[in-house]
Design a protein around this motif. Structure first.
Motif, PDB file in Angstrom:
ATOM      1  N   VAL A 109       0.854  -1.167   0.054  1.00 57.33           N
ATOM      2  CA  VAL A 109      -0.066   0.082  -0.097  1.00 57.33           C
ATOM      3  C   VAL A 109       0.789   1.189  -0.099  1.00 57.33           C
ATOM      4  CG1 VAL A 109      -2.077  -1.061   1.137  1.00 57.33           C
ATOM      5  CG2 VAL A 109      -0.137   0.159   2.505  1.00 57.33           C
ATOM      6  N   GLY A 110       2.196   1.182  -0.433  1.00 57.16           N
ATOM      7  CA  GLY A 110       3.035   2.198  -0.169  1.00 57.16           C
ATOM      8  C   GLY A 110       3.702   2.605   1.087  1.00 57.16           C
ATOM      9  N   MET A 111       3.590   1.979   2.271  1.00 58.62           N
ATOM     10  CA  MET A 111       4.534   2.257   3.424  1.00 58.62           C
ATOM     11  C   MET A 111       5.774   1.609   3.151  1.00 58.62           C
ATOM     12  SD  MET A 111       1.536   1.686   6.326  1.00 58.62           S
ATOM     13  CE  MET A 111       2.844   1.902   7.680  1.00 58.62           C
ATOM     14  N   SER A 112       6.780   2.575   4.125  1.00 53.56           N
ATOM     15  CA  SER A 112       7.848   1.931   4.217  1.00 53.56           C
ATOM     16  C   SER A 112       8.813   2.251   5.358  1.00 53.56           C
ATOM     17  CB  SER A 112       8.688   2.704   3.119  1.00 53.56           C
ATOM     18  OG  SER A 112       8.857   4.015   3.068  1.00 53.56           O
ATOM     19  N   THR A 113       8.040   3.242   6.186  1.00 53.47           N
ATOM     20  CA  THR A 113       8.970   3.560   7.440  1.00 53.47           C
ATOM     21  C   THR A 113       9.078   2.422   8.624  1.00 53.47           C
ATOM     22  OG1 THR A 113       7.806   5.851   7.289  1.00 53.47           O
ATOM     23  CG2 THR A 113       8.705   5.078   9.733  1.00 53.47           C
ATOM     24  N   SER A 114      10.316   2.097   8.972  1.00 51.77           N
ATOM     25  CA  SER A 114      10.698   1.027   9.999  1.00 51.77           C
ATOM     26  C   SER A 114      10.948  -0.294   9.400  1.00 51.77           C
ATOM     27  CB  SER A 114       9.617   1.168  10.981  1.00 51.77           C
ATOM     28  OG  SER A 114       9.544   2.222  11.781  1.00 51.77           O
ATOM     29  N   HIS A 115      10.824  -0.229   7.970  1.00 54.35           N
ATOM     30  CA  HIS A 115      11.022  -1.732   7.397  1.00 54.35           C
ATOM     31  C   HIS A 115      12.341  -2.112   7.376  1.00 54.35           C
ATOM     32  CE1 HIS A 115       6.748  -1.329   4.753  1.00 54.35           C
ATOM     33  NE2 HIS A 115       6.632  -1.292   6.127  1.00 54.35           N
ATOM     34  N   ALA A 116      13.277  -1.343   6.911  1.00 55.39           N
ATOM     35  CA  ALA A 116      14.551  -1.381   6.569  1.00 55.39           C
ATOM     36  C   ALA A 116      15.304  -1.936   8.171  1.00 55.39           C
ATOM     37  CB  ALA A 116      15.528  -0.479   5.929  1.00 55.39           C
ATOM     38  N   GLU A 117      14.862  -0.988   9.112  1.00 51.33           N
ATOM     39  CA  GLU A 117      15.540  -1.257  10.256  1.00 51.33           C
ATOM     40  C   GLU A 117      14.790  -2.677  11.112  1.00 51.33           C
ATOM     41  OE1 GLU A 117      14.935   3.137   9.442  1.00 51.33           O
ATOM     42  OE2 GLU A 117      13.918   1.377   9.371  1.00 51.33           O
ATOM     43  N   THR A 118      13.677  -2.697  10.723  1.00 51.83           N
ATOM     44  CA  THR A 118      13.266  -4.220  11.286  1.00 51.83           C
ATOM     45  C   THR A 118      13.990  -5.479  10.728  1.00 51.83           C
ATOM     46  OG1 THR A 118      11.202  -3.328  11.719  1.00 51.83           O
ATOM     47  CG2 THR A 118      11.136  -5.562  11.430  1.00 51.83           C
ATOM     48  N   ILE A 119      14.005  -5.385   9.478  1.00 52.53           N
ATOM     49  CA  ILE A 119      14.652  -6.358   8.630  1.00 52.53           C
ATOM     50  C   ILE A 119      16.274  -6.583   9.108  1.00 52.53           C
ATOM     51  CG2 ILE A 119      15.336  -7.443   6.359  1.00 52.53           C
ATOM     52  CD1 ILE A 119      12.544  -7.562   6.917  1.00 52.53           C
ATOM     53  N   ASP A 120      16.874  -5.509   9.193  1.00 52.19           N
ATOM     54  CA  ASP A 120      18.153  -5.629   9.628  1.00 52.19           C
ATOM     55  C   ASP A 120      18.408  -5.969  10.981  1.00 52.19           C
ATOM     56  OD1 ASP A 120      21.201  -4.537   9.421  1.00 52.19           O
ATOM     57  OD2 ASP A 120      20.351  -3.320  11.071  1.00 52.19           O
ATOM     58  N   PHE A 121      17.472  -5.643  11.922  1.00 56.55           N
ATOM     59  CA  PHE A 121      17.517  -6.155  13.073  1.00 56.55           C
ATOM     60  C   PHE A 121      17.455  -7.629  13.648  1.00 56.55           C
ATOM     61  CE2 PHE A 121      15.252  -7.385  16.918  1.00 56.55           C
ATOM     62  CZ  PHE A 121      15.939  -7.009  18.038  1.00 56.55           C
ATOM     63  N   VAL A 122      16.378  -8.363  12.578  1.00 59.34           N
ATOM     64  CA  VAL A 122      16.210  -9.660  12.664  1.00 59.34           C
ATOM     65  C   VAL A 122      17.377 -10.209  11.840  1.00 59.34           C
ATOM     66  CG1 VAL A 122      14.813 -11.462  11.632  1.00 59.34           C
ATOM     67  CG2 VAL A 122      13.582  -9.451  12.461  1.00 59.34           C
ATOM     68  N   GLU A 123      18.176  -9.942  10.776  1.00 59.17           N
ATOM     69  CA  GLU A 123      19.167 -10.149  10.245  1.00 59.17           C
ATOM     70  C   GLU A 123      20.229 -10.428  10.801  1.00 59.17           C
ATOM     71  OE1 GLU A 123      19.705 -11.872   7.421  1.00 59.17           O
ATOM     72  OE2 GLU A 123      17.990 -11.347   6.129  1.00 59.17           O
ATOM     73  N   ARG A 124      20.548  -9.427  11.890  1.00 58.53           N
ATOM     74  CA  ARG A 124      21.674  -9.473  12.722  1.00 58.53           C
ATOM     75  C   ARG A 124      21.469 -10.349  14.009  1.00 58.53           C
ATOM     76  NH1 ARG A 124      22.013  -4.962  15.495  1.00 58.53           N
ATOM     77  NH2 ARG A 124      20.145  -3.685  14.666  1.00 58.53           N
ATOM     78  N   TYR A 125      20.156 -10.493  14.391  1.00 57.04           N
ATOM     79  CA  TYR A 125      20.048 -11.361  15.397  1.00 57.04           C
ATOM     80  C   TYR A 125      20.207 -13.079  14.743  1.00 57.04           C
ATOM     81  CZ  TYR A 125      17.592 -14.260  18.693  1.00 57.04           C
ATOM     82  OH  TYR A 125      17.210 -15.416  19.549  1.00 57.04           O
ATOM     83  N   LEU A 126      19.771 -13.270  13.991  1.00 54.47           N
ATOM     84  CA  LEU A 126      20.041 -14.385  13.069  1.00 54.47           C
ATOM     85  C   LEU A 126      21.583 -14.760  12.882  1.00 54.47           C
ATOM     86  CD1 LEU A 126      17.143 -14.485  10.416  1.00 54.47           C
ATOM     87  CD2 LEU A 126      17.143 -15.710  12.584  1.00 54.47           C
ATOM     88  N   ASP A 127      22.199 -13.662  12.540  1.00 58.21           N
ATOM     89  CA  ASP A 127      23.619 -13.852  12.342  1.00 58.21           C
ATOM     90  C   ASP A 127      24.301 -14.280  13.719  1.00 58.21           C
ATOM     91  OD1 ASP A 127      23.588 -13.394   9.660  1.00 58.21           O
ATOM     92  OD2 ASP A 127      24.284 -11.134   9.847  1.00 58.21           O
ATOM     93  N   LYS A 128      23.806 -13.799  14.867  1.00 61.29           N
ATOM     94  CA  LYS A 128      24.472 -14.201  16.089  1.00 61.29           C
ATOM     95  C   LYS A 128      23.886 -15.301  16.541  1.00 61.29           C
ATOM     96  CE  LYS A 128      24.876  -9.225  17.857  1.00 61.29           C
ATOM     97  NZ  LYS A 128      24.193  -8.498  19.158  1.00 61.29           N
ATOM     98  N   VAL A 129      22.842 -15.913  16.401  1.00 63.34           N
ATOM     99  CA  VAL A 129      22.502 -16.995  16.640  1.00 63.34           C
ATOM    100  C   VAL A 129      22.745 -18.263  15.922  1.00 63.34           C
ATOM    101  CG1 VAL A 129      20.626 -16.078  18.502  1.00 63.34           C
ATOM    102  CG2 VAL A 129      19.965 -16.653  16.063  1.00 63.34           C
ATOM    103  N   GLU A 130      22.706 -18.063  14.661  1.00 70.66           N
ATOM    104  CA  GLU A 130      22.853 -19.033  13.762  1.00 70.66           C
ATOM    105  C   GLU A 130      23.806 -18.301  12.668  1.00 70.66           C
ATOM    106  OE1 GLU A 130      19.029 -20.250  12.177  1.00 70.66           O
ATOM    107  OE2 GLU A 130      18.453 -21.200  13.680  1.00 70.66           O
ATOM    108  N   PRO A 131      25.089 -18.118  12.936  1.00 72.35           N
ATOM    109  CA  PRO A 131      26.025 -17.760  11.897  1.00 72.35           C
ATOM    110  C   PRO A 131      25.906 -18.436  10.453  1.00 72.35           C
ATOM    111  CG  PRO A 131      27.054 -17.879  13.997  1.00 72.35           C
ATOM    112  CD  PRO A 131      25.700 -18.726  14.145  1.00 72.35           C
ATOM    113  N   ARG A 132      25.978 -17.740   9.508  1.00 74.13           N
ATOM    114  CA  ARG A 132      26.179 -18.313   8.103  1.00 74.13           C
ATOM    115  C   ARG A 132      27.384 -19.090   8.022  1.00 74.13           C
ATOM    116  NH1 ARG A 132      22.257 -16.305   4.795  1.00 74.13           N
ATOM    117  NH2 ARG A 132      21.070 -14.287   5.309  1.00 74.13           N
TER     118      ARG A 132
END
Length: 206
Positions: A170-193
């Motif tokens: 619907v055209g919203m974008s605020t907080s999206h990049a920050e949220t995805i980055d947060f989850v990705e960084r968490y995953l990198d800590k608990v399940e490193p690639r």
């Protein structure tokens, strides 16, 4: 020169009653059921009367969005002025009726540009107001969460991307990049690639 078509007054009790009927119809049967005939039948009036107040169905849907916004946004703004802005957002987001309506209207927005723009504007405004409130707050939002149950992790990891996709539609974008980055960084800590296994590394193991 054409004469402008007469439209029912926005302050009319009849208009409000028609919006009530349209809202109940959408909640019980989905947005596709909201037609002139469907609303008229639910309200016990003629289709012509519904069209008198809402010349197009877009007018009807926009009125639904704007009325719900007026009813809830003012309450949120007041709550954000307290010392518990994040709790205010939680309670605002836990309004079942508003949530169900927004879900239906978001699905509808994929087919109607005017509705899509209206929902995006409201969503971005709510997020902007909340972020401003958090920035003013003296609360410490960096407090560690402690042990997070697996059930919570699974829900957050599955629901966050879906919500981002729905809002982007619907055209919203605020907080999206920050949220995805947060989850990705968490995953990198608990399940490193791990580096992909190469043919050379396999040969060295034999």
């Amino acid at each position: 020169m054409t004469t402008p078509r007469r439209v029912g007054a926005e302050t009319s009790k009849t208009r409000a009653a028609l919006l009530d009927s349209a809202e109940r119809l959408m909640l019980s049967e989905g947005y596709a059921a909201v037609t002139y005939r469907g609303v008229a039948s639910r309200a016990g009036v003629t289709s012509g009367l519904v069209q008198y107040y809402f010349p197009t169905l877009d007018d009807l849907f926009l009125a639904l969005v704007r009325r719900r916004t007026e009813q809830t946004l003012g309450v949120l703004v007041e709550a954000l002025r307290t010392d518990h802005p994040l709790r205010a957002l939680w309670e605002f987001s836990n309004n079942w009726t508003a949530g169900a309506l927004i879900a239906e209207l978001t699905a509808l927005a994929n087919h109607r540009k005017k509705i899509r723009a209206e929902i995006a504007a409201v969503g971005e405004k709510v997020r902007e107001l909340t972020l401003e409130a958090l920035s003013r707050s003296s609360n410490d939002y960096t407090v560690p969460l402690g042990r997070v149950p697996a059930e919570v992790l699974v829900f957050l990891v599955t629901s966050s991307p879906r919500m981002v996709i729905m809002e982007q539609s619907v055209g919203m974008s605020t907080s999206h990049a920050e949220t995805i980055d947060f989850v990705e960084r968490y995953l990198d800590k608990v399940e490193p690639r791990t580096a992909p296994e190469t043919a050379a590394s396999r040969e060295s193991d034999t």
